[in-house]
Design a protein around this motif. Structure first.
Motif, PDB file in Angstrom:
ATOM      1  N   PHE A   1       0.839  -1.195   0.000  1.00  0.00           N
ATOM      2  CA  PHE A   1       0.000   0.000   0.000  1.00  0.00           C
ATOM      3  C   PHE A   1       0.878   1.251   0.000  1.00  0.00           C
ATOM      4  O   PHE A   1       0.608   2.217  -0.720  1.00  0.00           O
ATOM      5  N   ALA A   2       1.956   1.219   0.785  1.00  0.00           N
ATOM      6  CA  ALA A   2       2.852   2.380   0.853  1.00  0.00           C
ATOM      7  C   ALA A   2       3.500   2.669  -0.494  1.00  0.00           C
ATOM      8  O   ALA A   2       3.667   3.831  -0.867  1.00  0.00           O
ATOM      9  N   ASP A   3       3.866   1.641  -1.233  1.00  0.00           N
ATOM     10  CA  ASP A   3       4.476   1.833  -2.555  1.00  0.00           C
ATOM     11  C   ASP A   3       3.575   2.661  -3.460  1.00  0.00           C
ATOM     12  O   ASP A   3       4.044   3.491  -4.238  1.00  0.00           O
ATOM     13  N   LEU A   4       2.278   2.412  -3.376  1.00  0.00           N
ATOM     14  CA  LEU A   4       1.331   3.007  -4.321  1.00  0.00           C
ATOM     15  C   LEU A   4       0.655   4.266  -3.801  1.00  0.00           C
ATOM     16  O   LEU A   4       0.312   5.154  -4.592  1.00  0.00           O
ATOM     17  N   CYS A   5       0.439   4.352  -2.512  1.00  0.00           N
ATOM     18  CA  CYS A   5      -0.427   5.417  -1.989  1.00  0.00           C
ATOM     19  C   CYS A   5       0.252   6.363  -1.000  1.00  0.00           C
ATOM     20  O   CYS A   5      -0.362   7.349  -0.590  1.00  0.00           O
ATOM     21  N   ARG A   6       1.473   6.086  -0.629  1.00  0.00           N
ATOM     22  CA  ARG A   6       2.203   7.030   0.217  1.00  0.00           C
ATOM     23  C   ARG A   6       3.368   7.661  -0.538  1.00  0.00           C
ATOM     24  O   ARG A   6       4.264   8.255   0.061  1.00  0.00           O
TER      25      ARG A   6
ATOM     26  N   THR B   1      -0.290  -1.755 -18.094  1.00  0.00           N
ATOM     27  CA  THR B   1       0.883  -2.618 -18.249  1.00  0.00           C
ATOM     28  C   THR B   1       0.653  -4.008 -17.674  1.00  0.00           C
ATOM     29  O   THR B   1       1.109  -5.003 -18.244  1.00  0.00           O
ATOM     30  N   PHE B   2      -0.072  -4.091 -16.553  1.00  0.00           N
ATOM     31  CA  PHE B   2      -0.221  -5.364 -15.847  1.00  0.00           C
ATOM     32  C   PHE B   2      -1.680  -5.806 -15.827  1.00  0.00           C
ATOM     33  O   PHE B   2      -2.580  -5.003 -15.590  1.00  0.00           O
ATOM     34  N   ARG B   3      -1.898  -7.082 -16.059  1.00  0.00           N
ATOM     35  CA  ARG B   3      -3.269  -7.606 -16.025  1.00  0.00           C
ATOM     36  C   ARG B   3      -3.675  -8.044 -14.621  1.00  0.00           C
ATOM     37  O   ARG B   3      -4.864  -8.190 -14.336  1.00  0.00           O
ATOM     38  N   THR B   4      -2.690  -8.286 -13.740  1.00  0.00           N
ATOM     39  CA  THR B   4      -2.971  -8.663 -12.355  1.00  0.00           C
ATOM     40  C   THR B   4      -2.095  -7.834 -11.436  1.00  0.00           C
ATOM     41  O   THR B   4      -0.886  -7.737 -11.655  1.00  0.00           O
ATOM     42  N   VAL B   5      -2.699  -7.219 -10.416  1.00  0.00           N
ATOM     43  CA  VAL B   5      -1.964  -6.402  -9.454  1.00  0.00           C
ATOM     44  C   VAL B   5      -2.252  -6.915  -8.047  1.00  0.00           C
ATOM     45  O   VAL B   5      -3.412  -7.121  -7.674  1.00  0.00           O
ATOM     46  N   PHE B   6      -1.183  -7.132  -7.291  1.00  0.00           N
ATOM     47  CA  PHE B   6      -1.270  -7.518  -5.885  1.00  0.00           C
ATOM     48  C   PHE B   6      -0.923  -6.293  -5.030  1.00  0.00           C
ATOM     49  O   PHE B   6       0.061  -5.602  -5.312  1.00  0.00           O
ATOM     50  N   ILE B   7      -1.716  -6.055  -3.978  1.00  0.00           N
ATOM     51  CA  ILE B   7      -1.436  -4.963  -3.044  1.00  0.00           C
ATOM     52  C   ILE B   7      -1.464  -5.532  -1.630  1.00  0.00           C
ATOM     53  O   ILE B   7      -2.486  -6.054  -1.178  1.00  0.00           O
ATOM     54  N   ASP B   8      -0.346  -5.437  -0.943  1.00  0.00           N
ATOM     55  CA  ASP B   8      -0.227  -5.940   0.429  1.00  0.00           C
ATOM     56  C   ASP B   8      -0.478  -4.820   1.434  1.00  0.00           C
ATOM     57  O   ASP B   8       0.027  -3.704   1.288  1.00  0.00           O
ATOM     58  N   GLY B   9      -1.243  -5.145   2.481  1.00  0.00           N
ATOM     59  CA  GLY B   9      -1.321  -4.290   3.653  1.00  0.00           C
ATOM     60  C   GLY B   9      -2.077  -2.995   3.511  1.00  0.00           C
ATOM     61  O   GLY B   9      -1.580  -1.948   3.942  1.00  0.00           O
ATOM     62  N   VAL B  10      -3.283  -3.032   2.940  1.00  0.00           N
ATOM     63  CA  VAL B  10      -4.099  -1.813   2.865  1.00  0.00           C
ATOM     64  C   VAL B  10      -4.678  -1.555   4.262  1.00  0.00           C
ATOM     65  O   VAL B  10      -5.399  -2.400   4.807  1.00  0.00           O
ATOM     66  N   PRO B  11      -4.380  -0.377   4.851  1.00  0.00           N
ATOM     67  CA  PRO B  11      -4.848  -0.107   6.215  1.00  0.00           C
ATOM     68  C   PRO B  11      -6.234   0.520   6.228  1.00  0.00           C
ATOM     69  O   PRO B  11      -6.758   0.931   5.192  1.00  0.00           O
ATOM     70  N   MET B  12      -6.822   0.625   7.404  1.00  0.00           N
ATOM     71  CA  MET B  12      -7.999   1.460   7.579  1.00  0.00           C
ATOM     72  C   MET B  12      -7.518   2.907   7.584  1.00  0.00           C
ATOM     73  O   MET B  12      -6.560   3.246   8.276  1.00  0.00           O
ATOM     74  N   MET B  13      -8.172   3.747   6.814  1.00  0.00           N
ATOM     75  CA  MET B  13      -7.687   5.107   6.577  1.00  0.00           C
ATOM     76  C   MET B  13      -8.562   6.127   7.289  1.00  0.00           C
ATOM     77  O   MET B  13      -9.763   6.230   7.027  1.00  0.00           O
ATOM     78  N   GLY B  14      -7.943   6.873   8.207  1.00  0.00           N
ATOM     79  CA  GLY B  14      -8.636   7.907   8.952  1.00  0.00           C
ATOM     80  C   GLY B  14      -8.296   9.288   8.436  1.00  0.00           C
ATOM     81  O   GLY B  14      -7.688   9.443   7.371  1.00  0.00           O
ATOM     82  N   PRO B  15      -8.665  10.346   9.189  1.00  0.00           N
ATOM     83  CA  PRO B  15      -8.410  11.728   8.751  1.00  0.00           C
ATOM     84  C   PRO B  15      -6.949  12.016   8.427  1.00  0.00           C
ATOM     85  O   PRO B  15      -6.652  12.795   7.523  1.00  0.00           O
ATOM     86  N   ALA B  16      -6.021  11.402   9.140  1.00  0.00           N
ATOM     87  CA  ALA B  16      -4.600  11.654   8.888  1.00  0.00           C
ATOM     88  C   ALA B  16      -4.114  11.037   7.582  1.00  0.00           C
ATOM     89  O   ALA B  16      -3.016  11.362   7.109  1.00  0.00           O
ATOM     90  N   ASP B  17      -4.924  10.174   6.991  1.00  0.00           N
ATOM     91  CA  ASP B  17      -4.534   9.482   5.756  1.00  0.00           C
ATOM     92  C   ASP B  17      -5.263  10.038   4.538  1.00  0.00           C
ATOM     93  O   ASP B  17      -5.460   9.331   3.549  1.00  0.00           O
ATOM     94  N   ARG B  18      -5.669  11.312   4.589  1.00  0.00           N
ATOM     95  CA  ARG B  18      -6.491  11.875   3.517  1.00  0.00           C
ATOM     96  C   ARG B  18      -5.823  11.739   2.160  1.00  0.00           C
ATOM     97  O   ARG B  18      -6.456  11.323   1.175  1.00  0.00           O
ATOM     98  N   ASN B  19      -4.541  12.094   2.048  1.00  0.00           N
ATOM     99  CA  ASN B  19      -3.855  12.019   0.752  1.00  0.00           C
ATOM    100  C   ASN B  19      -3.712  10.584   0.270  1.00  0.00           C
ATOM    101  O   ASN B  19      -3.936  10.280  -0.908  1.00  0.00           O
TER     102      ASN B  19
ATOM    103  N   ALA C   1      -5.613   8.102   1.075  1.00  0.00           N
ATOM    104  CA  ALA C   1      -6.945   7.606   0.710  1.00  0.00           C
ATOM    105  C   ALA C   1      -7.357   8.109  -0.666  1.00  0.00           C
ATOM    106  O   ALA C   1      -7.959   7.367  -1.450  1.00  0.00           O
ATOM    107  N   ARG C   2      -7.034   9.362  -0.963  1.00  0.00           N
ATOM    108  CA  ARG C   2      -7.366   9.910  -2.280  1.00  0.00           C
ATOM    109  C   ARG C   2      -6.606   9.175  -3.377  1.00  0.00           C
ATOM    110  O   ARG C   2      -7.164   8.847  -4.425  1.00  0.00           O
ATOM    111  N   ARG C   3      -5.347   8.894  -3.131  1.00  0.00           N
ATOM    112  CA  ARG C   3      -4.572   8.144  -4.124  1.00  0.00           C
ATOM    113  C   ARG C   3      -5.145   6.738  -4.304  1.00  0.00           C
ATOM    114  O   ARG C   3      -5.181   6.218  -5.421  1.00  0.00           O
TER     115      ARG C   3
END
Length: 388
Positions: A275-280, A294-312, A314-316
């Motif tokens: 999640f950090a690679d893509l959204c932080r 480019t990719f037909r299959t994407v794996f994303i590890d560790g998506v957290p629950m996103m609160g007010p401090a994670d606004r950016n 979450a938008r990404r």
């Protein structure tokens, strides 16, 4: 030569590792004939005392490669892998198309620097780059051939004209027929001579297998794991091994508008991120669209629950899911909660409902069975949005 693709395919069917499909068997036979032709050319050139004569004959009658297209998961990559392993060509290269083009762009940049420094004569970097690649590669096998970038479109014709003149044999897979490459692209008329060249130097084969042999690997199990704990990580690892045939994969970079987007792990049309690679990281919609195309299959590890401090972040994440959904990318992810509980930041949670709905749909059998690619005009070129 080791087992031909036909022999290898028959052995896998006999062991029950794959189901028999007549279209796959026919392609395996076609690839076997090409492997034998390349082997015979190699042996004739090696044993002949008249090497110059065979070289001239070879130039006059070049070996015709294969352009294999069809819907995702029909076995194109599997069969070309069998061919690549079997063929006895010393200078052979196997690469994902995106990796190959990234290498071409790097060589072009390096060559331009040499020209500017006076270390190389001329003003066109393509001929020396083509000569360099041709010296290294006799057989080039590319996976996921696609063209959606004007820079790639303008380079390909000039590059492959020279590569083919130097005797390179191309075997490639694609989800798109040659005549549909770069459809709707800017200045496409300038790209059409390359399409004609591609059809001249490769035999075009549609693999119309009856089922998606990879779909069962995802559809038969879970693609969304919660909570994102050690058990979820192990399940993600098992799903990754199933989708990639346990290939190790490697890091790569995608070029987007002159910038580099890091892909921590990629192999066989699949990519794996945290999640950090893509959204932080400071990524925007054009970066996510490049990943989705480019990719037909994407794996994303560790998506957290996103609160007010994670606004950016979450938008990404919203932009990312939009891009993956529009391109019908298969998504495998681990998360701390079910989709409708991932965003807890008040008003933003309401806006997140569409993303949650899409995440549920992306777990459905209908979605998993859909071919990779844009689903409508609105998904081709979304407005650029960057969240810093």
């Amino acid at each position: 030569m080791s087992q031909t693709p036909s022999e290898r395919y028959a052995a896998l069917v006999a062991r029950g590792e794959i189901a028999f499909d007549a279209a796959q068997e026919a392609l395996a036979e076609r690839l076997s004939r090409l492997a034998i032709e390349l082997e015979n050319r190699r042996l004739a050139h090696k044993t002949s005392h008249l090497g110059w004569l065979f070289a001239r004959r070879h130039h006059a009658t070049p070996v015709r490669g294969l352009y294999i297209y069809g819907e995702v998961g029909r076995g194109k990559t599997m069969l070309v892998d069998m061919f690549f392993e079997a063929v006895s060509v010393r200078r052979k290269r196997r690469a994902h198309f995106a990796d190959f083009m990234a290498d071409v762009h790097e060589r072009v940049h390096r060559t331009r620097q040499r020209i500017a420094a006076g270390a190389l004569k001329g003003d066109d970097p393509i001929p020396p780059v083509a000569a360099e690649i041709a010296d290294e590669t006799r057989l080039l096998c590319l996976d996921e051939f696609h063209v959606d970038d004007i820079t790639d479109a303008m380079i390909l014709g000039r590059l492959f004209t020279r590569l083919f003149d130097r005797g390179l044999v191309l075997v490639t897979t694609s989800n798109t027929a040659p005549d549909d490459l770069y459809a709707g692209g800017l200045n496409r008329a300038l790209f059409l001579p390359f399409v004609a060249l591609l059809k001249e130097r490769t035999a075009v084969v549609c693999l119309d297998a009856r089922t998606d042999y990879r779909l069962g690997r995802l559809a038969g199990g879970e693609v969304y794991f919660t909570p994102a704990d050690a058990a979820a990580r192990a399940a993600m690892d098992r799903a990754w091994a199933a989708v990639t045939d346990a290939r190790p994969g490697s890091p790569m970079e995608l070029e987007v508008k002159g910038r580099k987007v890091a892909v921590p792990l990629a192999v066989r049309g699949a990519a794996r991120f945290s999640f950090a690679d893509l959204c932080r990281q400071p990524l925007g919609s054009s970066d996510y669209l490049k990943i989705a195309r480019t990719f037909r299959t994407v794996f994303i590890d560790g998506v957290p629950m996103m609160g007010p401090a994670d606004r950016n972040a979450a938008r990404r994440f919203v932009l990312l899911i939009d891009a993956l959904y529009d391109q019908r990318v298969k998504l495998v992810m681990s998360a701390d909660a079910e989709p409708d509980a991932l965003n807890t930041s008040g008003d933003a949670a309401v806006e997140f409902r569409r993303t949650a709905s899409r995440l549920y749909e992306m777990r459905s059998q209908d979605y998993l069975a859909a071919p990779h690619g844009a689903q409508g005009p609105e998904s081709v070129a979304p407005a650029e949005v960057s969240v810093l």
